[in-house]
Write a protein that holds these residues in place. Structure first.
Motif, PDB file in Angstrom:
ATOM      1  N   MET A   1       0.858  -1.178   0.000  1.00 13.22           N
ATOM      2  CA  MET A   1       0.000   0.000   0.000  1.00 13.22           C
ATOM      3  C   MET A   1       0.896   1.229   0.000  1.00 13.22           C
ATOM      4  N   THR A   2       0.545   2.201  -0.841  1.00 12.49           N
ATOM      5  CA  THR A   2       1.312   3.441  -0.855  1.00 12.49           C
ATOM      6  C   THR A   2       0.367   4.608  -0.547  1.00 12.49           C
ATOM      7  N   GLY A   3       0.921   5.804  -0.574  1.00 12.56           N
ATOM      8  CA  GLY A   3       0.224   6.953  -0.018  1.00 12.56           C
ATOM      9  C   GLY A   3      -0.798   7.645  -0.882  1.00 12.56           C
ATOM     10  N   ALA A   4      -1.611   6.903  -1.580  1.00 17.31           N
ATOM     11  CA  ALA A   4      -2.721   7.482  -2.335  1.00 17.31           C
ATOM     12  C   ALA A   4      -4.018   7.196  -1.582  1.00 17.31           C
ATOM     13  N   SER A   5      -5.017   7.998  -1.838  1.00 12.75           N
ATOM     14  CA  SER A   5      -6.325   7.757  -1.242  1.00 12.75           C
ATOM     15  C   SER A   5      -6.848   6.398  -1.711  1.00 12.75           C
ATOM     16  N   GLY A   6      -7.611   5.752  -0.860  1.00  8.55           N
ATOM     17  CA  GLY A   6      -8.174   4.456  -1.220  1.00  8.55           C
ATOM     18  C   GLY A   6      -7.654   3.327  -0.362  1.00  8.55           C
ATOM     19  N   ALA A   7      -7.338   3.638   0.896  1.00 11.28           N
ATOM     20  CA  ALA A   7      -6.822   2.615   1.805  1.00 11.28           C
ATOM     21  C   ALA A   7      -7.793   1.451   1.972  1.00 11.28           C
ATOM     22  N   VAL A   8      -9.082   1.704   1.825  1.00 10.40           N
ATOM     23  CA  VAL A   8     -10.080   0.639   1.961  1.00 10.40           C
ATOM     24  C   VAL A   8      -9.832  -0.458   0.929  1.00 10.40           C
ATOM     25  N   PHE A   9      -9.340  -0.099  -0.248  1.00  7.35           N
ATOM     26  CA  PHE A   9      -9.061  -1.099  -1.280  1.00  7.35           C
ATOM     27  C   PHE A   9      -7.902  -2.004  -0.858  1.00  7.35           C
ATOM     28  N   GLY A  10      -6.847  -1.398  -0.323  1.00  7.81           N
ATOM     29  CA  GLY A  10      -5.715  -2.183   0.158  1.00  7.81           C
ATOM     30  C   GLY A  10      -6.100  -3.101   1.296  1.00  7.81           C
ATOM     31  N   ARG A  11      -6.907  -2.573   2.212  1.00  7.15           N
ATOM     32  CA  ARG A  11      -7.355  -3.388   3.345  1.00  7.15           C
ATOM     33  C   ARG A  11      -8.164  -4.591   2.865  1.00  7.15           C
ATOM     34  N   GLU A  12      -9.087  -4.354   1.940  1.00  7.49           N
ATOM     35  CA  GLU A  12      -9.922  -5.451   1.450  1.00  7.49           C
ATOM     36  C   GLU A  12      -9.094  -6.484   0.695  1.00  7.49           C
ATOM     37  N   LEU A  13      -8.086  -6.042  -0.052  1.00 10.71           N
ATOM     38  CA  LEU A  13      -7.217  -6.981  -0.756  1.00 10.71           C
ATOM     39  C   LEU A  13      -6.481  -7.883   0.238  1.00 10.71           C
ATOM     40  N   LEU A  14      -5.959  -7.288   1.299  1.00  5.72           N
ATOM     41  CA  LEU A  14      -5.285  -8.081   2.331  1.00  5.72           C
ATOM     42  C   LEU A  14      -6.235  -9.115   2.940  1.00  5.72           C
ATOM     43  N   ARG A  15      -7.446  -8.702   3.219  1.00  7.52           N
ATOM     44  CA  ARG A  15      -8.413  -9.617   3.829  1.00  7.52           C
ATOM     45  C   ARG A  15      -8.748 -10.779   2.914  1.00  7.52           C
ATOM     46  N   VAL A  16      -8.927 -10.488   1.629  1.00 10.24           N
ATOM     47  CA  VAL A  16      -9.255 -11.551   0.681  1.00 10.24           C
ATOM     48  C   VAL A  16      -8.075 -12.511   0.538  1.00 10.24           C
ATOM     49  N   LEU A  17      -6.865 -11.969   0.407  1.00  8.99           N
ATOM     50  CA  LEU A  17      -5.684 -12.824   0.271  1.00  8.99           C
ATOM     51  C   LEU A  17      -5.458 -13.679   1.517  1.00  8.99           C
ATOM     52  N   GLU A  18      -5.652 -13.092   2.675  1.00  6.58           N
ATOM     53  CA  GLU A  18      -5.470 -13.836   3.932  1.00  6.58           C
ATOM     54  C   GLU A  18      -6.442 -15.011   4.008  1.00  6.58           C
ATOM     55  N   GLY A  19      -7.622 -14.859   3.450  1.00 12.57           N
ATOM     56  CA  GLY A  19      -8.633 -15.906   3.519  1.00 12.57           C
ATOM     57  C   GLY A  19      -8.617 -16.890   2.357  1.00 12.57           C
ATOM     58  N   ASP A  20      -7.799 -16.643   1.336  1.00 10.09           N
ATOM     59  CA  ASP A  20      -7.769 -17.499   0.146  1.00 10.09           C
ATOM     60  C   ASP A  20      -6.846 -18.695   0.401  1.00 10.09           C
ATOM     61  N   GLU A  21      -7.401 -19.898   0.396  1.00 14.15           N
ATOM     62  CA  GLU A  21      -6.638 -21.107   0.690  1.00 14.15           C
ATOM     63  C   GLU A  21      -5.554 -21.395  -0.347  1.00 14.15           C
ATOM     64  N   ARG A  22      -5.674 -20.831  -1.553  1.00 18.42           N
ATOM     65  CA  ARG A  22      -4.677 -21.075  -2.599  1.00 18.42           C
ATOM     66  C   ARG A  22      -3.404 -20.254  -2.391  1.00 18.42           C
ATOM     67  N   VAL A  23      -3.489 -19.259  -1.527  1.00 12.88           N
ATOM     68  CA  VAL A  23      -2.362 -18.360  -1.292  1.00 12.88           C
ATOM     69  C   VAL A  23      -1.569 -18.861  -0.092  1.00 12.88           C
ATOM     70  N   ALA A  24      -0.271 -19.096  -0.300  1.00 12.81           N
ATOM     71  CA  ALA A  24       0.574 -19.620   0.774  1.00 12.81           C
ATOM     72  C   ALA A  24       1.120 -18.511   1.665  1.00 12.81           C
ATOM     73  N   LYS A  25       1.561 -17.400   1.067  1.00 10.32           N
ATOM     74  CA  LYS A  25       2.179 -16.331   1.842  1.00 10.32           C
ATOM     75  C   LYS A  25       1.949 -14.996   1.149  1.00 10.32           C
ATOM     76  N   VAL A  26       1.726 -13.972   1.963  1.00  5.95           N
ATOM     77  CA  VAL A  26       1.555 -12.610   1.464  1.00  5.95           C
ATOM     78  C   VAL A  26       2.584 -11.734   2.156  1.00  5.95           C
ATOM     79  N   HIS A  27       3.344 -10.993   1.366  1.00  2.78           N
ATOM     80  CA  HIS A  27       4.300 -10.026   1.901  1.00  2.78           C
ATOM     81  C   HIS A  27       3.648  -8.655   1.796  1.00  2.78           C
ATOM     82  N   PHE A  28       3.495  -7.991   2.917  1.00  4.92           N
ATOM     83  CA  PHE A  28       2.814  -6.697   2.974  1.00  4.92           C
ATOM     84  C   PHE A  28       3.805  -5.589   3.301  1.00  4.92           C
ATOM     85  N   VAL A  29       3.768  -4.542   2.486  1.00  7.51           N
ATOM     86  CA  VAL A  29       4.610  -3.364   2.723  1.00  7.51           C
ATOM     87  C   VAL A  29       3.713  -2.139   2.686  1.00  7.51           C
ATOM     88  N   ALA A  30       3.809  -1.332   3.721  1.00  6.55           N
ATOM     89  CA  ALA A  30       3.082  -0.059   3.773  1.00  6.55           C
ATOM     90  C   ALA A  30       4.108   1.063   3.715  1.00  6.55           C
TER      91      ALA A  30
END
Length: 196
Positions: A1-30
């Motif tokens: 996530m970078t410093g543009a408006s729309g943090a809700v989109f980044g948050r929702e993406l993280l939530r979906v990835l965290e819950g997706d069984e096909r995804v093994a690991k997510v690297h998050f950088v703010a």
């Protein structure tokens, strides 16, 4: 996530990835600037337990993100800064015009920009979900440069034909479209005229 408006989109993406069984690991950088945007738009402040706050695992006793790990944007020695580290791709959501410029011109001066540079050189999918309006000529040129280097410019333009009930649903459906683009279709995604 970078410093543009729309943090809700980044948050929702993280939530979906965290819950997706096909995804093994997510690297998050703010990025540093994203922290301010998150504070103003989501009421989430500080670096401490940021991931838990975004994923809302901080509300559950003993719960913690299972597959998402956070890196500091200043840590250019992180695993994702190397092409030898396995990765299926990178999504920057939201992507600020400053981050776009850094990527388009190869200025790998932060972990976000360095990881994007590595993603391009390794020919992995890089989606830049740019968030700005209107675009000036510099923005457009930088988008063209990044696209010519192999990035996909995926502007944060939500759909309305699915009649979202709130901004969270709007963001979630946008994230579903982003994930479908990299081969992770989501079961809850709205499909226009799916029965035809």
């Amino acid at each position: 996530m970078t410093g543009a408006s729309g943090a809700v989109f980044g948050r929702e993406l993280l939530r979906v990835l965290e819950g997706d069984e096909r995804v093994a690991k997510v690297h998050f950088v703010a990025s540093e600037n994203s922290l301010r945007v998150m504070a103003e738009e989501l009421g989430v402040s500080g670096r401490t337990d940021l991931l838990a706050k975004l994923l809302e695992t901080d509300k559950l006793p003993g719960a913690a993100p299972k597959k998402t790990i956070q890196h500091a944007d200043a840590n250019i020695g992180a695993s994702i800064a190397s092409g030898s580290h396995p990765s299926s791709g990178m999504i920057i959501l939201p992507c600020s015009m400053g981050t776009l410029a850094a990527i388009a011109h190869g200025l790998a001066d932060s972990l976000v920009a360095r990881a994007a540079d590595v993603t391009l050189k390794e020919r992995r999918p890089l989606l830049l979900c740019v968030r700005e309006t209107p675009f000036n000529r510099i923005h457009l040129r930088n988008m063209a440069l990044a696209a010519e280097a192999g990035a996909v410019i995926f502007p944060v333009i939500p759909t309305f034909y699915n009649r979202p009930t709130d901004s969270d649903e709007m963001a979630r459906q946008f994230c579903y479209r982003v994930l479908a683009h990299i081969g992770l279709p989501q079961s809850g995604a709205y499909v226009w005229k799916a029965d035809e």
